[in-house]
Design an enzyme around this catalytic site. Structure first.
Site, PDB file in Angstrom:
ATOM      1  CG  ASP A   1      -1.838  -1.126   1.341  1.00 11.89           C
ATOM      2  OD1 ASP A   1      -2.183  -1.668   0.279  1.00 11.89           O
ATOM      3  OD2 ASP A   1      -2.221  -1.480   2.471  1.00 11.89           O
TER       4      ASP A   1
HETATM    5  N1  URA Z   1      -1.095  -5.883   3.991  1.00 13.82           N
HETATM    6  C1  URA Z   1      -1.608  -4.635   4.022  1.00 13.82           C
HETATM    7  O1  URA Z   1      -2.629  -4.379   4.629  1.00 13.82           O
HETATM    8  N2  URA Z   1      -0.931  -3.680   3.349  1.00 13.82           N
HETATM    9  C2  URA Z   1       0.215  -3.906   2.678  1.00 13.82           C
HETATM   10  O2  URA Z   1       0.794  -2.971   2.111  1.00 13.82           O
HETATM   11  C3  URA Z   1       0.731  -5.202   2.670  1.00 13.82           C
HETATM   12  C4  URA Z   1       0.050  -6.184   3.342  1.00 13.82           C
END
Ligand code: URA
Length: 234
Positions: A105
């Site tokens: 993310d």
């Molecule tokens: N899980 C999440 O919630 N975000 C990420 O970036 C990676 C794994």
């Protein structure tokens, strides 16, 4: 790519132009191989040949694998109108055929693998391959033993039909844990912590399938993987 290779195929692969455009360009004398203008589409190119297209040297650099220490505010996409992407951090030629093997993310930091090897990245991301991704998680609420065992056994995520696969969860401090999962569902770690009544405030990936984020890489830095690291994925 296999050599010898047809000239039109070689140029199309590297430039990502459709073969029809490449052929038109070859006819217009846009292709030079080892200093000689070539107008035959099926001219055989060898791996060692020096090929120029529209006056610029183009080279096939083979399969490549990078690890990047992703900073916050960068997104894992090839292009984006709104945000900087992880590719903006890579100062490398010919990245057109590259992709991220397992996205993070925008607000997650840490290990990102970038490659032009689709088979390899499938092994990274497919849950069947059981390549664990390990995250350092900072939470809003204290982490209870009950939360740890729920995370390990599997939790139902909102909107999913099946519980998450068995994971490994280890408390590091009152508000931080190390979590290893072998799936990559959308926002998975954040949703898993929400499912046990907690909330992620910081998330950092430190390992994928045994490939450890190199602690000599500062945020935003990257390097090629070693042969051994590539082999960890198989
Ligand atoms: N899980 C999440 O919630 N975000 C990420 O970036 C990676 C794994």
């Amino acid at each position: 790519m296999k050599f010898p290779c047809r000239l039109d195929k070689f140029i199309s692969h590297i430039t990502e132009l459709p073969r029809t455009k490449v052929k038109a360009g070859i006819k217009k004398r846009n292709a030079v191989v080892n200093g000689v203008q070539i107008t035959k589409f099926d001219h055989q190119v060898q791996a060692t040949d020096h090929v120029e297209w529209q006056g610029e040297h183009i080279a096939y650099l083979g399969l490549r694998y990078y690890m990047l220490n992703k900073p916050q505010d960068y997104i894992c996409a090839n292009n984006d109108d709104m945000h900087a992407t992880v590719f903006d951090l890579l100062d490398e030629p010919n990245l057109k055929n590259f992709h991220v093997a397992g996205r993070l993310d925008i607000d997650t930091t840490g290990l990102v693998l970038i490659t032009n090897d689709g088979d390899w990245s499938h092994k990274v991301t497919s849950p069947k391959q059981q390549k664990f991704k390990t995250y350092l998680v900072e939470t809003l609420e204290p982490i209870s033993d009950e939360m740890l065992s729920q995370l390990e056994e599997g939790v139902m995520l909102h909107g999913e039909k099946h519980a998450t696969l068995p994971a490994k969860a280890e408390r590091l401090a009152t508000y931080s844990l190390r979590l290893s999962i072998c799936e990559g569902k959308y926002h998975q770690v954040k949703r898993m912590l929400a499912a046990v009544g907690n909330k992620v405030v910081e998330l950092h990936r430190e390992n994928i399938g045994g490939i450890q984020l190199d602690d000599s890489l500062s945020s935003g830095e990257y390097r090629l993987l070693s042969e051994q690291e590539v082999q960890l994925i198989g």
